[in-house]
Design a protein around this motif. Sequence first.
Motif, PDB file in Angstrom:
ATOM      1  N   TYR A 310     -26.318 -18.180   2.767  1.00 18.37           N
ATOM      2  CA  TYR A 310     -26.841 -17.113   2.640  1.00 18.37           C
ATOM      3  C   TYR A 310     -28.595 -17.173   1.521  1.00 18.37           C
ATOM      4  O   TYR A 310     -29.276 -16.869   2.326  1.00 18.37           O
ATOM      5  CB  TYR A 310     -26.616 -15.258   2.737  1.00 18.37           C
ATOM      6  N   ARG A 318     -37.858 -16.402   2.521  1.00 17.48           N
ATOM      7  CA  ARG A 318     -39.125 -15.385   1.819  1.00 17.48           C
ATOM      8  C   ARG A 318     -40.490 -16.362   1.648  1.00 17.48           C
ATOM      9  O   ARG A 318     -41.426 -15.589   1.747  1.00 17.48           O
ATOM     10  CB  ARG A 318     -38.652 -15.365   0.329  1.00 17.48           C
ATOM     11  N   LEU A 326     -44.370  -8.718  14.231  1.00 22.62           N
ATOM     12  CA  LEU A 326     -45.196  -8.160  15.437  1.00 22.62           C
ATOM     13  C   LEU A 326     -45.538  -7.178  15.862  1.00 22.62           C
ATOM     14  O   LEU A 326     -46.732  -6.213  16.636  1.00 22.62           O
ATOM     15  CB  LEU A 326     -43.680  -7.580  16.268  1.00 22.62           C
ATOM     16  N   PRO A 343     -37.731  -9.176  13.252  1.00 17.82           N
ATOM     17  CA  PRO A 343     -36.533  -8.863  13.461  1.00 17.82           C
ATOM     18  C   PRO A 343     -34.980 -10.346  13.613  1.00 17.82           C
ATOM     19  O   PRO A 343     -34.132  -9.869  13.246  1.00 17.82           O
ATOM     20  CB  PRO A 343     -37.014  -7.922  14.861  1.00 17.82           C
ATOM     21  N   ARG A 346     -34.057 -11.820  10.148  1.00 16.43           N
ATOM     22  CA  ARG A 346     -33.598 -10.890   9.857  1.00 16.43           C
ATOM     23  C   ARG A 346     -32.360 -10.348   9.841  1.00 16.43           C
ATOM     24  O   ARG A 346     -31.451  -9.707   9.862  1.00 16.43           O
ATOM     25  CB  ARG A 346     -34.303  -8.860   9.456  1.00 16.43           C
ATOM     26  N   LEU A 350     -28.394 -10.795   8.046  1.00 11.91           N
ATOM     27  CA  LEU A 350     -27.928  -9.584   7.713  1.00 11.91           C
ATOM     28  C   LEU A 350     -26.617  -9.571   7.952  1.00 11.91           C
ATOM     29  O   LEU A 350     -25.533  -9.514   7.463  1.00 11.91           O
ATOM     30  CB  LEU A 350     -28.616  -8.376   8.357  1.00 11.91           C
ATOM     31  N   ARG A 353     -25.184 -11.703   5.215  1.00 11.71           N
ATOM     32  CA  ARG A 353     -24.720 -10.938   4.324  1.00 11.71           C
ATOM     33  C   ARG A 353     -23.777 -10.337   4.668  1.00 11.71           C
ATOM     34  O   ARG A 353     -22.693  -9.929   4.134  1.00 11.71           O
ATOM     35  CB  ARG A 353     -25.949  -9.933   3.743  1.00 11.71           C
TER      36      ARG A 353
ATOM     37  N   ASP B 513     -40.830  -4.445  17.513  1.00  7.48           N
ATOM     38  CA  ASP B 513     -39.796  -4.752  16.491  1.00  7.48           C
ATOM     39  C   ASP B 513     -38.497  -4.608  17.013  1.00  7.48           C
ATOM     40  O   ASP B 513     -37.267  -5.183  17.008  1.00  7.48           O
ATOM     41  CB  ASP B 513     -39.952  -4.344  15.822  1.00  7.48           C
ATOM     42  N   ALA B 517     -35.542  -7.080  18.026  1.00 13.96           N
ATOM     43  CA  ALA B 517     -34.004  -6.997  17.208  1.00 13.96           C
ATOM     44  C   ALA B 517     -32.870  -7.170  18.085  1.00 13.96           C
ATOM     45  O   ALA B 517     -32.078  -7.468  18.125  1.00 13.96           O
ATOM     46  CB  ALA B 517     -34.378  -6.121  16.247  1.00 13.96           C
ATOM     47  N   GLU B 585     -33.037  -0.883  14.088  1.00  5.89           N
ATOM     48  CA  GLU B 585     -33.720  -0.209  13.278  1.00  5.89           C
ATOM     49  C   GLU B 585     -32.277  -1.007  11.924  1.00  5.89           C
ATOM     50  O   GLU B 585     -33.079  -0.492  10.528  1.00  5.89           O
ATOM     51  CB  GLU B 585     -33.325   1.547  13.188  1.00  5.89           C
ATOM     52  N   SER B 586     -31.124  -0.778  12.069  1.00 11.56           N
ATOM     53  CA  SER B 586     -30.074  -1.407  11.509  1.00 11.56           C
ATOM     54  C   SER B 586     -31.012  -2.187  10.033  1.00 11.56           C
ATOM     55  O   SER B 586     -30.674  -3.019   9.463  1.00 11.56           O
ATOM     56  CB  SER B 586     -29.107  -1.375  10.938  1.00 11.56           C
ATOM     57  N   MET B 587     -31.612  -3.160  11.427  1.00 15.89           N
ATOM     58  CA  MET B 587     -32.383  -4.578  10.435  1.00 15.89           C
ATOM     59  C   MET B 587     -33.835  -4.696  10.054  1.00 15.89           C
ATOM     60  O   MET B 587     -34.070  -4.585   9.066  1.00 15.89           O
ATOM     61  CB  MET B 587     -31.941  -5.518  11.337  1.00 15.89           C
ATOM     62  N   MET B 588     -34.291  -3.869  10.631  1.00 18.51           N
ATOM     63  CA  MET B 588     -35.782  -3.093  10.364  1.00 18.51           C
ATOM     64  C   MET B 588     -36.327  -2.468   9.143  1.00 18.51           C
ATOM     65  O   MET B 588     -36.867  -3.174   7.934  1.00 18.51           O
ATOM     66  CB  MET B 588     -36.434  -2.765  11.255  1.00 18.51           C
ATOM     67  N   ALA B 589     -35.029  -1.616   8.227  1.00 16.96           N
ATOM     68  CA  ALA B 589     -34.877  -1.090   7.875  1.00 16.96           C
ATOM     69  C   ALA B 589     -34.661  -1.083   6.115  1.00 16.96           C
ATOM     70  O   ALA B 589     -34.489  -0.471   5.161  1.00 16.96           O
ATOM     71  CB  ALA B 589     -34.384   0.273   7.923  1.00 16.96           C
ATOM     72  N   PHE B 590     -33.807  -3.136   6.674  1.00 26.31           N
ATOM     73  CA  PHE B 590     -33.326  -2.907   5.254  1.00 26.31           C
ATOM     74  C   PHE B 590     -34.042  -3.103   3.960  1.00 26.31           C
ATOM     75  O   PHE B 590     -35.650  -3.744   4.831  1.00 26.31           O
ATOM     76  CB  PHE B 590     -32.268  -3.800   5.816  1.00 26.31           C
ATOM     77  N   ASP B 591     -34.259  -3.295   3.318  1.00 29.37           N
ATOM     78  CA  ASP B 591     -35.219  -3.138   2.198  1.00 29.37           C
ATOM     79  C   ASP B 591     -35.092  -4.599   1.963  1.00 29.37           C
ATOM     80  O   ASP B 591     -34.140  -5.212   1.777  1.00 29.37           O
ATOM     81  CB  ASP B 591     -35.042  -2.849   1.261  1.00 29.37           C
ATOM     82  N   ASP B 592     -36.574  -5.401   2.023  1.00 27.11           N
ATOM     83  CA  ASP B 592     -37.191  -6.589   1.887  1.00 27.11           C
ATOM     84  C   ASP B 592     -35.910  -7.371   0.959  1.00 27.11           C
ATOM     85  O   ASP B 592     -36.020  -7.893   0.291  1.00 27.11           O
ATOM     86  CB  ASP B 592     -38.202  -6.664   2.135  1.00 27.11           C
ATOM     87  N   ALA B 593     -36.536  -6.887  -0.337  1.00 29.62           N
ATOM     88  CA  ALA B 593     -36.672  -7.104  -1.459  1.00 29.62           C
ATOM     89  C   ALA B 593     -34.630  -6.942  -2.273  1.00 29.62           C
ATOM     90  O   ALA B 593     -33.902  -7.777  -3.375  1.00 29.62           O
ATOM     91  CB  ALA B 593     -36.949  -5.956  -2.805  1.00 29.62           C
ATOM     92  N   ALA B 594     -33.324  -6.350  -1.021  1.00 29.91           N
ATOM     93  CA  ALA B 594     -32.648  -6.032  -1.664  1.00 29.91           C
ATOM     94  C   ALA B 594     -32.175  -7.685  -0.837  1.00 29.91           C
ATOM     95  O   ALA B 594     -30.313  -7.855  -1.018  1.00 29.91           O
ATOM     96  CB  ALA B 594     -32.114  -5.485  -1.001  1.00 29.91           C
ATOM     97  N   PHE B 595     -32.582  -8.102   0.040  1.00 33.15           N
ATOM     98  CA  PHE B 595     -31.441  -9.387   0.672  1.00 33.15           C
ATOM     99  C   PHE B 595     -31.707 -10.443  -0.806  1.00 33.15           C
ATOM    100  O   PHE B 595     -31.659 -10.392  -1.193  1.00 33.15           O
ATOM    101  CB  PHE B 595     -33.017  -9.904   1.506  1.00 33.15           C
TER     102      PHE B 595
END
Lengths: 595, 595
Positions: A310, A318, A326, A343, A346, A350, A353, B513, B517, B585-595
Amino acid sequence: MASYTAPLRDMRFVLYELMEGDRLTDLPGYEEFTRDLIDPILEEAGKIAAEVLHPLNRSGDEEGCTLENGVVRTPTGFPEAYALFREGGWTALSCDPDYGGQGAPHMVDTLISEMICSANLSFGMYPGLSHGAYAALRHHGTHELKDTFLPKLVDGTWSGTMCLTEPQCGTDLGLLRTKADPQDDGSYRLTGTKIFISAGEHDLTENIVHLVLARLPDAPKGIKGISLFVVPKYVPDDNGGVGARNGVQCASIEHKMGIKASSTCVLNFDDATGWLVGAPHKGMRAMFTMMNAARLAVGVQGLGLAEASYQGAVEYARERVQGRALTGAKAPDKAADPILVHPDVRRMLLTQRATVEGCRALAAWVARALDEQTRHPDPVQRQEAEDFVALMTPIVKALLTDMGFETTNHGVQVFGGHGYIREHGMEQYVRDARIAQIYEGTNGIQALDLVGRKLPANAGRSLRFFFHPVSAYIEAKMEVDALAPFVMPLAKAFTRLQQATAQVARTGMANPDEAGAAASDYLRLFGLTALAYLWTRMAEVALPHVGTDDPDGFYAAKVATARFFMERMLPQSGALFSQVMAGGESMMAFDDAAF
Amino acid sequence: MASYTAPLRDMRFVLYELMEGDRLTDLPGYEEFTRDLIDPILEEAGKIAAEVLHPLNRSGDEEGCTLENGVVRTPTGFPEAYALFREGGWTALSCDPDYGGQGAPHMVDTLISEMICSANLSFGMYPGLSHGAYAALRHHGTHELKDTFLPKLVDGTWSGTMCLTEPQCGTDLGLLRTKADPQDDGSYRLTGTKIFISAGEHDLTENIVHLVLARLPDAPKGIKGISLFVVPKYVPDDNGGVGARNGVQCASIEHKMGIKASSTCVLNFDDATGWLVGAPHKGMRAMFTMMNAARLAVGVQGLGLAEASYQGAVEYARERVQGRALTGAKAPDKAADPILVHPDVRRMLLTQRATVEGCRALAAWVARALDEQTRHPDPVQRQEAEDFVALMTPIVKALLTDMGFETTNHGVQVFGGHGYIREHGMEQYVRDARIAQIYEGTNGIQALDLVGRKLPANAGRSLRFFFHPVSAYIEAKMEVDALAPFVMPLAKAFTRLQQATAQVARTGMANPDEAGAAASDYLRLFGLTALAYLWTRMAEVALPHVGTDDPDGFYAAKVATARFFMERMLPQSGALFSQVMAGGESMMAFDDAAF
């Protein structure tokens, strides 16, 4: 090569915020393991893993082990790294203070094991096997054997192995042939061939202590005629040092798919001197007492590799720019957007993760119970903890190694073509992870252990220690609006698990093949439900912090990952349920000759 | 090492009993391809695969390719095997008779490709890449270029490559930088670096014909400024033989997870002489015309490896004795029962079998359409076939390679610890299969191609050519009692697919997206539904023969495998449906910085 950093923030979350790690000190023997002691240990372990072990992971894979004239050489850097590891006291971490150990709780040991497996699984095999030998001797050895071998195994100057498999027997140890002849002095002479012996020969320690399953001359046939022996490479001299060379030789080493820096040996025992460990013909019982710990440890291997993969995948997603989002360019100043915008990338990240964090929580939950099983002053509590651990062990082993393999494959896929190239290290995680689904009992055997042994054990008593708390939790939280997106899917999966359990119990009673045919899907359904429970609890812990008390977004990410798990991973439970309920006739009625 | 035998019986079933292969002769140009011609070709191909190619598979993996002073050597035996392969006319099989080819139908070619991939995927890469170059030149080259290069590519004395990827661009070819400078004589000089070039350099042929994407000096930026060139390793002389060495050099070869006997090269083009293929700046269009064929071919790689793994696993499951059947000893005269008795082993074998036979039918179905697209006299039929092929291509590529990887992993698991040891060959299938999920467009890209391009294309017209026949079939068979165990689950999966299609179309229109997704899960749902349709049809064909006309149990096994697929594999469609419907939404709303 992808780098590795120990995920200390999440480990502390699991340990203290989810699993009440602060209360470990309530258990007799763990009084000193306060947060002030544990946190620096975790940090130091993270450093060793990242700075000493991980840099040898790729080179160790490329170089592998070599055998020349019976001598196995580990890859460049391994002996020096092992010396550092040993000197740092890491071999002694979870061992008995009476023999020089530090007596750390299983929960702490589990987190550190994860780090070692993330950094360099092959390396971790050597101290891992030593710990197995240590545990066998500590539980079943005489005082004399313990005094001779344990301090050396604890301080890591000697290492250990577990010698079970023979060419004609792996899963079915009843077929084993290695013989042990009693001598007048109370020792035995062992003769036979053992295969797939991890750490069976190497250059890291001055002696190697083999724990060997063999048959006494008067042994009953099959599994009830197996005894356990300790057979050192060098017979200890009177001062506890290294004496005469014993009759055990490494005949060859295996060329494997992965864990190439871990030596996998064919060992020939030829009138080798050994001593009985435990009672005659009771070797399998001695093995079983260690098996839970070893199986949990293998589960953690899957988890460790998943975490490493991961981290590599996120870093690459990144940095690698390719194509545009898209919905329009996200990094218009660059030639292309980082692939993190896509997507499907991600989705893979996820999935990794949610797997890693969920499995870490599951491993910690069971390790917590193992601590209670070992240390709780109340024998009833100890028994309940033991039942829970027994129930969950095959699930942890199979689920974490299956998901570990899947997760490392997602990591390769995120890298695209570069993931297939060895130098990037992502494909090595896949190859290394593959063995964990096989050894220490294949995952099919774990599933059979679950449905055939753990489910019916004590009239289903063990099951209660999972079903009752989960059921009570669902009932208690059903009306909490904020938790609805988690509790609702958990409740659905849990109902499926209950129905599937009833089906497996009922049909399996009438026809064991029905239980066998359901086993793997049932285990996965059980595992996903356990993860759903833990993800709900993690969301519950994290929710109050979101927004107000979440400077680095840790809690928000936790809740978002929980949501992803519920929406995009847990639905698998429905398919597994249908497959279990379909029964086994479609596979059992198939004509053997037609395969 | 596991042996391999071409599955001729099942291939004939698919070709003649399921897909009306006898009617191939109706298509202009295929008049000669009667059963009397095809059957001996299949048999002969099976022999070459089993006796010439498969014996080099393990040794080729161990030895790999080597690079010394710009010269790549393939493993021992490869040049000799290639000479036999070439002399046998196999490079010419599906090529245009005008250039020395045999003009075989795609259906026949697909079955033979499967055999080659089963036997030795690395070997198959060399003629496979040549065929890609052949197809590009044949469709887009000038008469002069065709006359120069095609006869040599067809008879296999020269081989070919496709040079697309560069270090900074894989999926996103708009980023490519290789330059082509026009010369006064109508030729071009190419300069740039290409990576991941399969068969880019080797010792099998006297010349290598590179098809190279590059930019002309006046090229528009991005994907619309890419042109296709042919750049031979040796410039042909006036007699069509090998002339001066051209400015293309192999700088290095990759060290990969698998397909180690296939050379994967970094090629440096340094003022290399080449000629334009097709119109300036229209290189991508030229690529796209070949892409369907190449992607179908990669799907068949997954199928081929799955078949090989299945054969190995069945053989081992019969021979390996370990433990007793849960319902009592099945081979009391032996020390233990063969592991074939165990339900979980049967589950793995039947999963392999249902995958292989279903995917073979799917590949044949699409190959049948490719034959109609190429040869049908009616332009409307040709267009419909083309639409169907375009729709199904990403599904075949991704589904067959994902399932190929899963299937080869089941093969390892059946072998237990021995599966992890390289000499048995089972883990090599896994490593070789892994690349097929990545190259020729990652499977994530296939999924995006399906939802983003194929679904909306021509207002959904392509979809009709799958949805209409399946819908009509379900309606026609709904009342047939004997088919109920197949039609009912098919209908359920088909309804899910229809709803998921509507959802993806609707939400994807508003937000791309959302389609992205859903893409991977949607593709898998589509693929499983296609397999369910084909399994139902196969059961329908087989049922009348069971009992009365089935001396070797072939038809009974076909029906039993269909049933297994419906009960134990198709339920996955429910989970995939839920995952698609959950949205992105569960994957697109995830904050990029938090990965």
